[in-house]
Design a protein around this motif. Sequence first.
Motif, PDB file in Angstrom:
ATOM      1  N   MET A   1      53.512  21.562  29.406  1.00  0.00           N
ATOM      2  CA  MET A   1      52.386  21.339  29.926  1.00  0.00           C
ATOM      3  C   MET A   1      52.089  19.894  29.828  1.00  0.00           C
ATOM      4  N   MET A   2      51.647  19.169  30.835  1.00  0.00           N
ATOM      5  CA  MET A   2      51.522  17.777  30.944  1.00  0.00           C
ATOM      6  C   MET A   2      49.942  17.581  30.271  1.00  0.00           C
ATOM      7  N   ALA A   3      49.938  16.401  29.208  1.00  0.00           N
ATOM      8  CA  ALA A   3      48.548  15.964  28.691  1.00  0.00           C
ATOM      9  C   ALA A   3      47.672  15.558  29.794  1.00  0.00           C
ATOM     10  N   GLN A   4      46.521  15.890  29.666  1.00  0.00           N
ATOM     11  CA  GLN A   4      45.239  15.392  30.681  1.00  0.00           C
ATOM     12  C   GLN A   4      44.938  13.975  30.247  1.00  0.00           C
ATOM     13  N   HIS A   5      44.739  13.009  31.167  1.00  0.00           N
ATOM     14  CA  HIS A   5      44.400  11.627  30.870  1.00  0.00           C
ATOM     15  C   HIS A   5      43.206  11.208  31.747  1.00  0.00           C
ATOM     16  N   ALA A   6      42.412  10.618  31.364  1.00  0.00           N
ATOM     17  CA  ALA A   6      41.078  10.148  31.916  1.00  0.00           C
ATOM     18  C   ALA A   6      41.121   9.710  33.275  1.00  0.00           C
ATOM     19  N   ARG A   7      42.391   8.672  33.487  1.00  0.00           N
ATOM     20  CA  ARG A   7      42.561   7.935  34.759  1.00  0.00           C
ATOM     21  C   ARG A   7      44.143   8.017  34.875  1.00  0.00           C
ATOM     22  N   CYS A   8      44.635   9.029  35.585  1.00  0.00           N
ATOM     23  CA  CYS A   8      45.821   9.234  36.116  1.00  0.00           C
ATOM     24  C   CYS A   8      46.133   8.461  37.309  1.00  0.00           C
ATOM     25  N   ILE A  10      47.995   8.534  39.750  1.00  0.00           N
ATOM     26  CA  ILE A  10      48.502   9.428  40.905  1.00  0.00           C
ATOM     27  C   ILE A  10      47.405  10.230  41.368  1.00  0.00           C
ATOM     28  N   CYS A  11      46.629  10.562  40.421  1.00  0.00           N
ATOM     29  CA  CYS A  11      45.115  11.328  40.922  1.00  0.00           C
ATOM     30  C   CYS A  11      44.113  10.522  41.380  1.00  0.00           C
ATOM     31  N   THR A  12      44.165   9.253  41.014  1.00  0.00           N
ATOM     32  CA  THR A  12      42.858   8.421  41.392  1.00  0.00           C
ATOM     33  C   THR A  12      43.166   7.286  42.315  1.00  0.00           C
ATOM     34  N   SER A  13      44.533   7.289  42.830  1.00  0.00           N
ATOM     35  CA  SER A  13      44.849   5.977  43.389  1.00  0.00           C
ATOM     36  C   SER A  13      44.195   6.032  44.921  1.00  0.00           C
ATOM     37  N   ASN A  14      43.582   4.998  45.378  1.00  0.00           N
ATOM     38  CA  ASN A  14      42.782   4.813  46.658  1.00  0.00           C
ATOM     39  C   ASN A  14      43.954   4.091  47.756  1.00  0.00           C
ATOM     40  N   ASP A  15      45.169   3.765  47.174  1.00  0.00           N
ATOM     41  CA  ASP A  15      46.123   3.052  47.963  1.00  0.00           C
ATOM     42  C   ASP A  15      47.525   3.780  47.817  1.00  0.00           C
ATOM     43  N   THR A  58      58.384  12.229  47.018  1.00  0.00           N
ATOM     44  CA  THR A  58      58.695  13.434  46.571  1.00  0.00           C
ATOM     45  C   THR A  58      58.199  13.594  45.099  1.00  0.00           C
ATOM     46  N   ALA A  59      58.154  12.624  44.265  1.00  0.00           N
ATOM     47  CA  ALA A  59      57.962  12.731  42.931  1.00  0.00           C
ATOM     48  C   ALA A  59      56.409  12.933  42.648  1.00  0.00           C
ATOM     49  N   ILE A  60      55.773  12.124  43.616  1.00  0.00           N
ATOM     50  CA  ILE A  60      54.359  12.098  43.533  1.00  0.00           C
ATOM     51  C   ILE A  60      53.627  13.498  43.878  1.00  0.00           C
ATOM     52  N   ALA A  61      54.357  13.990  45.000  1.00  0.00           N
ATOM     53  CA  ALA A  61      53.931  15.222  45.795  1.00  0.00           C
ATOM     54  C   ALA A  61      54.203  16.612  44.582  1.00  0.00           C
ATOM     55  N   ALA A  62      55.423  16.092  43.652  1.00  0.00           N
ATOM     56  CA  ALA A  62      55.442  17.294  42.531  1.00  0.00           C
ATOM     57  C   ALA A  62      54.592  17.067  41.490  1.00  0.00           C
ATOM     58  N   ALA A  63      54.267  15.996  41.274  1.00  0.00           N
ATOM     59  CA  ALA A  63      53.299  15.696  40.048  1.00  0.00           C
ATOM     60  C   ALA A  63      51.938  16.176  40.432  1.00  0.00           C
ATOM     61  N   ARG A  64      51.382  16.006  41.895  1.00  0.00           N
ATOM     62  CA  ARG A  64      50.041  16.810  42.067  1.00  0.00           C
ATOM     63  C   ARG A  64      50.189  18.318  42.275  1.00  0.00           C
ATOM     64  N   ARG A  65      51.113  18.766  42.634  1.00  0.00           N
ATOM     65  CA  ARG A  65      51.390  20.453  42.387  1.00  0.00           C
ATOM     66  C   ARG A  65      51.163  20.632  41.209  1.00  0.00           C
ATOM     67  N   LEU A  66      51.583  19.891  40.218  1.00  0.00           N
ATOM     68  CA  LEU A  66      51.419  20.206  38.773  1.00  0.00           C
ATOM     69  C   LEU A  66      49.894  20.376  38.250  1.00  0.00           C
ATOM     70  N   GLN A  67      49.341  19.647  38.952  1.00  0.00           N
ATOM     71  CA  GLN A  67      47.767  19.322  38.597  1.00  0.00           C
ATOM     72  C   GLN A  67      46.906  20.423  39.593  1.00  0.00           C
ATOM     73  N   ALA A  68      47.462  21.136  40.326  1.00  0.00           N
ATOM     74  CA  ALA A  68      46.615  22.020  41.120  1.00  0.00           C
ATOM     75  C   ALA A  68      46.531  23.296  40.487  1.00  0.00           C
TER      76      ALA A  68
END
Length: 68
Positions: A1-8, A10-15, A58-68
Amino acid sequence: MMAQHARCRICTSNDEDALVDHIAGAIWESRRHGSLDDQPWSAVHPYWRTIMREMAETAIAAARRLQA
């Protein structure tokens, strides 16, 4: 399981494009040394830029699926 961070990033990018380019550049830099195309990310051939960006997406999409 991935550790949760306050500012990921991938999760917070506006660009999204900048995020993809950052990840693609990191993938390229981790693999380019000793190859026939040993160029820095800023000078990479458009073919490789496209391939690395697709891998990053692909890597970003996979990381986001882990967070869901």
